[in-house]
Write a protein that holds these residues in place. Structure first.
Motif, PDB file in Angstrom:
ATOM      1  N   GLN A 182       3.286  37.342  36.459  1.00 45.74           N
ATOM      2  CA  GLN A 182       3.125  36.800  35.106  1.00 45.74           C
ATOM      3  C   GLN A 182       2.850  35.300  35.119  1.00 45.74           C
ATOM      4  N   ARG A 183       3.414  34.584  36.103  1.00 42.43           N
ATOM      5  CA  ARG A 183       3.257  33.128  36.170  1.00 42.43           C
ATOM      6  C   ARG A 183       2.125  32.703  37.104  1.00 42.43           C
ATOM      7  N   ASN A 184       1.342  33.677  37.553  1.00 40.22           N
ATOM      8  CA  ASN A 184       0.238  33.400  38.477  1.00 40.22           C
ATOM      9  C   ASN A 184       0.722  32.765  39.783  1.00 40.22           C
ATOM     10  N   LEU A 185       1.916  33.166  40.202  1.00 44.44           N
ATOM     11  CA  LEU A 185       2.438  32.759  41.497  1.00 44.44           C
ATOM     12  C   LEU A 185       2.153  33.861  42.512  1.00 44.44           C
ATOM     13  N   ARG A 186       2.171  33.505  43.774  1.00 41.78           N
ATOM     14  CA  ARG A 186       1.895  34.498  44.809  1.00 41.78           C
ATOM     15  C   ARG A 186       2.992  35.565  44.829  1.00 41.78           C
ATOM     16  N   VAL A 187       2.587  36.819  44.773  1.00 41.81           N
ATOM     17  CA  VAL A 187       3.531  37.937  44.844  1.00 41.81           C
ATOM     18  C   VAL A 187       3.776  38.255  46.313  1.00 41.81           C
ATOM     19  N   LYS A 188       5.019  38.083  46.763  1.00 39.17           N
ATOM     20  CA  LYS A 188       5.295  38.246  48.192  1.00 39.17           C
ATOM     21  C   LYS A 188       6.687  38.796  48.480  1.00 39.17           C
ATOM     22  N   GLY A 189       7.303  39.466  47.495  1.00 39.59           N
ATOM     23  CA  GLY A 189       8.661  39.938  47.715  1.00 39.59           C
ATOM     24  C   GLY A 189       9.630  38.779  47.642  1.00 39.59           C
ATOM     25  N   ILE A 190      10.720  38.852  48.410  1.00 40.71           N
ATOM     26  CA  ILE A 190      11.687  37.753  48.440  1.00 40.71           C
ATOM     27  C   ILE A 190      11.973  37.390  49.893  1.00 40.71           C
ATOM     28  N   SER A 191      12.248  36.123  50.135  1.00 43.45           N
ATOM     29  CA  SER A 191      12.530  35.692  51.503  1.00 43.45           C
ATOM     30  C   SER A 191      13.923  36.165  51.909  1.00 43.45           C
ATOM     31  N   LYS A 192      14.151  36.205  53.208  1.00 44.30           N
ATOM     32  CA  LYS A 192      15.476  36.582  53.698  1.00 44.30           C
ATOM     33  C   LYS A 192      16.528  35.587  53.221  1.00 44.30           C
TER      34      LYS A 192
END
Length: 599
Positions: A182-192
């Motif tokens: 929605q915010r045009n940020l990179r979709v990459k899951g979540i970091s450890k």
């Protein structure tokens, strides 16, 4: 004070679970009381599943008792096991030890007490079977695992805890991905690191959306900082403030809990790693199942009596999975088939004919598993093609050289990179790892105890490869007989008369080599075997030789490899004993390398 949830509070090492369950199976039907609890603990000692090779356990035992336990040629009797535990002189007795050893089996749903007697559950009997999938076992357990539950006192406050941790983790990752989109940020899951802070501090299902917002704001702020010192200070201060109400949020716990939880959650195949292993995300090849799970389960805990909760956790058929109906299974079937067609097209392969004979539920589930198996086969072909690049040889050599420092447990890493090495070495038809693999063909757990680690199929012969990180006498205890048994079972069904077994370890224990020597020189179950012990350094030498040959535009065929294996096996006719056999193998390897490079 609040508590972070963690896998450590729910289950133990999966490698031990099956051994403990095997032992409990010996007592199924017995009344569960202080006497049988003592007997269970004694049987664990008898079977060397508890106490063996443990310095702390040995510390209060006499030297004679330690020697008895360490003597693997001696079968510990139940009476001796009781005496060992009495010698430990536990102030509280050792019935409590039996209860403690039993508890993880009950928490995962592998066993329960019914009418006062020990009962192995349907999930437990599945684990004891020949074709168990440890990932399926943990998935079936994790989708039901909740806080509060009648089995846990630490998470009993219903005003604080109302969550299914695994389901909530899927929701959290999904919400973060949606916010980023929605915010045009990179979709990459979540970091450890983000999981460490926000995942295991998520205690109530109603806080999932808020926690996702907090996580994204944390990420944005962290990314805006200019240098590593600023980033480090921000993380330290954020953790100190955000987790100040959690009494178990020590620095050591945070990292250990997160690493352990991610490792177990990956076993389910519903969570994958990306970004060089620094991020976790929803497995794209299971998105149909994941979306149905998220639609039908908001991660809230259910109300149970203690008996009902134990029965629920123990039933492999509960709950009914929301995608196990015709239309959803057909979607999964078609999606998996699309993956296969894409892989076939990428590798310019003919399409394999798949068709459905009917649309019954159990039949569709079976056909989906067949598709997934075939997809793994295609992924292995793709992997072999990629590994033919010389740069890949350097990478595998580096991984094997630093096997203890990979982002996988060393035992899993060794299975992975020996599989890669075998793909590099020659023109095998198929190198098939029996390790637990994710849907993207990555290694997430070691091969089951009843199968060879790796099976290798060639035009002129077949082989198995067994690997271990053990180097002391445990190597012989854990690998000696099982390796020969796995190999003989493989020989019995192999399509070739010539079959070999590679055994790879950092180094060889004398007892292991002596056991294999007897099988090679004389027999195992009536016939000699072709077992070739190689250490990791020797595998690296072979890879370095292959690299040199490739740079010289020379090929290395499986027949050349067979010649090398035959020379090592043939030493039985010229050397006197197992020690000389092991000492002579480096000479055979050096001569073989020189012959290849000078030809």
């Amino acid at each position: 004070m609040k508590k972070l949830w963690s896998i450590a509070t729910a289950v133990r090492n999966p490698e031990r679970l099956r051994n403990f369950l095997i032992t409990l199976k010996e007592m199924e039907g017995e009344v569960w009381n202080s006497q049988s609890q003592e007997e269970f603990q004694a049987r664990l000692v008898k079977n060397r599943f508890y106490g063996y090779s443990n310095g702390q356990f040995y510390s209060t035992l006499s030297q004679a008792t330690v020697q008895l336990i360490e003597n693997l040629n001696h079968h510990i009797s139940l009476t001796e096991a009781f005496n060992i535990l009495r010698e430990k002189n536990y102030p509280e007795g050792f019935a409590i030890r039996g209860r403690t050893s039993y508890k993880p089996l009950e928490k995962v749903g592998l066993a329960f007490i019914q009418n006062g007697k020990i009962k192995i559950s349907s999930l437990g009997n599945y684990l004891l079977g020949d074709n168990y999938d440890i990932g399926e076992i943990f998935f079936r357990s994790f989708i039901k695992w909740q806080y509060p539950n009648p089995e846990s006192r630490d998470f009993s406050n219903q005003s604080i805890y109302n969550i299914k941790p695994f389901i909530a983790t899927l929701h959290l990752i999904n919400e973060v991905n949606k916010i980023c989109e929605q915010r045009n940020l990179r979709v990459k899951g979540i970091s450890k690191q983000e999981f460490m802070i926000f995942g295991q501090s998520l205690l109530h299902y109603q806080d999932i959306s808020l926690q996702a917002e907090r996580l994204v704001e944390f990420r944005i702020t962290l990314d805006s900082l200019q240098n590593s010192d600023e980033k480090k200070e921000y993380i330290i201060n954020y953790i100190a403030n955000f987790l100040s109400e959690f009494d178990n949020a020590t620095d050591g716990n945070l990292h250990d809990y997160a690493d352990n939880t991610i490792r177990y959650f990956r076993l389910t195949r519903y969570i994958t790693v990306r970004g060089g292993g620094f991020y976790i995300d929803l497995e794209p090849r299971r998105m149909i199942e994941i979306q149905k799970l998220l639609e039908t389960d908001n991660a809230s805990a259910k109300e149970f009596t203690r008996d009902d909760y134990i029965a629920y956790m123990s039933d492999i058929n509960q709950p009914i999975l929301p995608w196990e109906e015709k239309n959803e299974l057909l979607k999964i079937y078609r999606s998996t088939l699309d993956d296969i067609r894409n892989l076939e097209a990428q590798m310019s392969m003919d399409t394999y004919p798949f068709s459905l004979e009917n649309e019954e539920i159990e039949y569709l589930k079976s056909e989906i598993e067949k598709l997934r198996e075939y997809r793994h086969k295609l992924q292995n072909i793709e992997l072999k093609q990629q590994l033919q690049d010389v740069s890949q040889i350097d990478e595998v050599i580096d991984k094997l050289t630093n096997i203890r420092t990979q982002d996988l447990k060393p035992s899993i890493a060794l299975e992975k990179y020996i599989t890669h090495a075998l793909n590099i070495i020659n023109d095998a038809n198929e190198i098939k790892a029996n390790s637990i693999l994710s849907d993207d063909n990555d290694f997430i757990f070691t091969a089951p105890a009843n199968k060879p680690d790796i099976e290798c199929f060639y035009e002129s012969f077949n082989s198995v490869c067994e690997v271990t990180m053990l180097i002391n006498r445990d190597q012989w205890h854990n690998e000696g007989q099982p390796v020969m048994r796995h190999f003989r079972d493989f020989e019995n069904v192999s399509s070739h008369q010539d079959n070999y077994c590679l055994f790879v370890a950092p180094s060889m224990h004398r007892d292991t080599i002596n056991t294999f020597w007897m099988s090679v020189k004389y027999e195992y179950e009536g016939n000699p075997q072709k077992i070739i012990p190689l250490n990791i350094s020797q595998i690296i030498q072979i890879l370095e030789t292959i690299k040199t040959l490739k740079l010289q535009n020379k090929s290395f065929s499986h027949l050349m490899f067979k010649q090398f294996l035959d020379e090592i096996v043939g030493l039985k006719n010229s050397v006197a004993n197992s020690d000389e056999w092991l000492r002579t193998i480096p000479t055979v390897l050096n001569n073989f390398k020189q012959e290849l490079l000078c030809s």
